[in-house]
Design a protein around this motif. Structure first.
Motif, mmCIF file in Angstrom:
data_model
loop_
_atom_site.group_PDB
_atom_site.id
_atom_site.type_symbol
_atom_site.label_atom_id
_atom_site.label_comp_id
_atom_site.label_asym_id
_atom_site.label_seq_id
_atom_site.Cartn_x
_atom_site.Cartn_y
_atom_site.Cartn_z
ATOM 1 N N THR A 136 0.834 -1.194 0.000
ATOM 2 C CA THR A 136 0.000 0.000 0.000
ATOM 3 C C THR A 136 0.874 1.251 0.000
ATOM 4 N N GLU A 137 0.249 2.407 0.246
ATOM 5 C CA GLU A 137 0.942 3.695 0.169
ATOM 6 C C GLU A 137 0.748 4.472 1.464
ATOM 7 N N LEU A 138 1.775 5.205 1.840
ATOM 8 C CA LEU A 138 1.746 6.092 2.994
ATOM 9 C C LEU A 138 2.048 7.496 2.499
ATOM 10 N N LYS A 139 1.161 8.454 2.815
ATOM 11 C CA LYS A 139 1.309 9.816 2.325
ATOM 12 C C LYS A 139 1.644 10.773 3.468
ATOM 13 N N PHE A 140 2.489 11.771 3.162
ATOM 14 C CA PHE A 140 2.921 12.761 4.139
ATOM 15 C C PHE A 140 2.612 14.165 3.612
ATOM 16 N N SER A 141 2.136 15.038 4.494
ATOM 17 C CA SER A 141 1.886 16.410 4.079
ATOM 18 C C SER A 141 3.201 17.163 3.937
ATOM 19 N N LYS A 142 3.136 18.311 3.282
ATOM 20 C CA LYS A 142 4.349 19.096 3.045
ATOM 21 C C LYS A 142 4.900 19.742 4.316
ATOM 22 N N SER A 143 4.141 19.694 5.406
ATOM 23 C CA SER A 143 4.621 20.273 6.662
ATOM 24 C C SER A 143 5.592 19.353 7.403
ATOM 25 N N CYS A 144 5.731 18.107 6.964
ATOM 26 C CA CYS A 144 6.644 17.171 7.627
ATOM 27 C C CYS A 144 8.096 17.612 7.411
ATOM 28 N N LYS A 145 8.893 17.508 8.465
ATOM 29 C CA LYS A 145 10.284 17.924 8.405
ATOM 30 C C LYS A 145 11.172 16.867 9.067
ATOM 31 N N GLY A 146 12.458 16.928 8.746
ATOM 32 C CA GLY A 146 13.419 16.066 9.407
ATOM 33 C C GLY A 146 13.691 14.787 8.646
ATOM 34 N N TYR A 147 14.096 13.768 9.397
ATOM 35 C CA TYR A 147 14.524 12.513 8.794
ATOM 36 C C TYR A 147 13.372 11.527 8.650
ATOM 37 N N ILE A 148 13.499 10.676 7.645
ATOM 38 C CA ILE A 148 12.588 9.568 7.443
ATOM 39 C C ILE A 148 13.409 8.390 6.920
ATOM 40 N N SER A 149 13.187 7.209 7.495
ATOM 41 C CA SER A 149 13.938 6.020 7.090
ATOM 42 C C SER A 149 12.970 4.898 6.743
ATOM 43 N N VAL A 150 13.394 4.041 5.835
ATOM 44 C CA VAL A 150 12.560 2.946 5.342
ATOM 45 C C VAL A 150 13.377 1.658 5.373
ATOM 46 N N PHE A 151 12.820 0.610 5.984
ATOM 47 C CA PHE A 151 13.502 -0.675 6.089
ATOM 48 C C PHE A 151 12.549 -1.788 5.644
ATOM 49 N N SER A 152 13.092 -2.821 5.071
ATOM 50 C CA SER A 152 12.276 -3.971 4.707
ATOM 51 C C SER A 152 12.158 -4.919 5.895
ATOM 52 N N LEU A 153 10.919 -5.323 6.213
ATOM 53 C CA LEU A 153 10.692 -6.319 7.249
ATOM 54 C C LEU A 153 10.515 -7.713 6.657
ATOM 55 N N ARG A 154 10.722 -7.837 5.369
ATOM 56 C CA ARG A 154 10.763 -9.137 4.702
ATOM 57 C C ARG A 154 12.146 -9.296 4.070
ATOM 58 N N ASP A 155 12.518 -10.510 3.711
ATOM 59 C CA ASP A 155 13.825 -10.711 3.068
ATOM 60 C C ASP A 155 14.004 -9.735 1.916
ATOM 61 N N GLU A 156 12.941 -9.579 1.111
ATOM 62 C CA GLU A 156 12.936 -8.607 0.020
ATOM 63 C C GLU A 156 11.553 -7.986 -0.087
ATOM 64 N N SER A 157 11.497 -6.679 -0.123
ATOM 65 C CA SER A 157 10.257 -5.955 -0.414
ATOM 66 C C SER A 157 10.418 -5.315 -1.785
ATOM 67 N N LYS A 158 9.455 -5.562 -2.679
ATOM 68 C CA LYS A 158 9.606 -5.209 -4.082
ATOM 69 C C LYS A 158 8.677 -4.053 -4.477
ATOM 70 N N GLY A 159 9.087 -3.390 -5.546
ATOM 71 C CA GLY A 159 8.254 -2.330 -6.108
ATOM 72 C C GLY A 159 8.070 -1.158 -5.164
ATOM 73 N N ILE A 160 9.186 -0.604 -4.687
ATOM 74 C CA ILE A 160 9.135 0.489 -3.715
ATOM 75 C C ILE A 160 9.296 1.822 -4.436
ATOM 76 N N TYR A 161 8.398 2.742 -4.078
ATOM 77 C CA TYR A 161 8.429 4.085 -4.660
ATOM 78 C C TYR A 161 8.529 5.109 -3.525
ATOM 79 N N LEU A 162 9.566 5.909 -3.559
ATOM 80 C CA LEU A 162 9.740 7.028 -2.642
ATOM 81 C C LEU A 162 9.662 8.301 -3.467
ATOM 82 N N LYS A 163 8.645 9.115 -3.209
ATOM 83 C CA LYS A 163 8.422 10.304 -4.021
ATOM 84 C C LYS A 163 8.541 11.575 -3.186
ATOM 85 N N ASN A 164 9.201 12.572 -3.768
ATOM 86 C CA ASN A 164 9.385 13.889 -3.164
ATOM 87 C C ASN A 164 10.132 13.842 -1.837
ATOM 88 N N LEU A 165 10.997 12.844 -1.678
ATOM 89 C CA LEU A 165 11.970 12.823 -0.599
ATOM 90 C C LEU A 165 13.338 13.164 -1.184
#
Length: 212
Positions: A136-165
């Motif tokens: 699925t997708e997680l959306k963030f408003s433009k007011s969000c600031k600072g760091y954001i990190s993304v980790f896979s909780l499966r051996d491989e997570s496929k088809g990942i899109y990071l937009k406007n980071l």
């Protein structure tokens, strides 16, 4: 967060703020989390656990006592109680830190369990939010600031899109053995993270108000 929320508080590092609970929300204290019930605007609806952390069994009528030798942690019992009552959004406090590092890891895994059940959980810890998404997708408003990190909780997570980071992905994979998604940053634009196949752990600075 406009949807009804199931709040759960554990025995880890307490949340420093105060939470106003709405009429349709539900509050569960898991074992030693009962010591932190004062952060909520009303008393807990349910108290669960084996109460090894609390050191005594509460006398309240809304207490459910479980044996220490069990398959589910007290926190996971609380999550399952919320799911049984129809809640899909969980805000979890006191889930990290404390004396038991293994319970912190277990509570991160609980976020994956919640999203596998069709819900979404948020762990609040100091100035960081932890959540997990699957397919699925997680959306963030433009007011969000600072760091954001993304980790896979499966051996491989496929088809990942990071937009406007600061660092974007366009359909690539992340692997549980390689923390390549650590220390990304918000850019002042509306941003999103999505995964086609897998489970992602997402951590970011701030609160949950500007996330959908």
């Amino acid at each position: 967060m406009k949807k009804p929320i199931c709040y759960i508080i554990g025995a880890g590092d307490p949340y420093a703020g105060h939470i106003t609970v709405n009429e349709k929300d539900y509050v569960i204290c898991a074992d030693g989390g009962l010591r932190n019930k004062h952060i909520f605007s009303r008393s807990p609806d349910l108290i669960v656990g084996d109460f090894d952390s609390l050191g005594e069994i509460p006398e309240a009528e809304n207490t459910e006592v479980y044996p220490p030798e069990k398959d589910d942690t007290d926190m996971l019992i609380a999550i399952k109680k919320g799911l049984q009552r129809g809640y899909k959004t969980f805000v979890i406090l006191g889930a990290l830190g404390g004396e038991r590092a293994d319970h912190s890891i277990a509570n991160i895994q609980n976020l994956a369990y919640i999203c596998e059940q069709g819900g979404r959980g948020f762990i609040l810890h100091k100035n960081t939010v932890f959540t997990a998404i699957n397919d699925t997708e997680l959306k963030f408003s433009k007011s969000c600031k600072g760091y954001i990190s993304v980790f896979s909780l499966r051996d491989e997570s496929k088809g990942i899109y990071l937009k406007n980071l600061k660092y974007e992905l366009d359909g690539q994979s992340l692997f549980s053995s390689n923390p390549m998604g650590v220390s990304n940053e918000f850019t002042g634009k509306e941003a999103s993270i999505s995964v086609k196949n897998g489970i992602l752990l997402v951590t970011f600075n701030g609160g949950i108000e500007d996330v959908e």
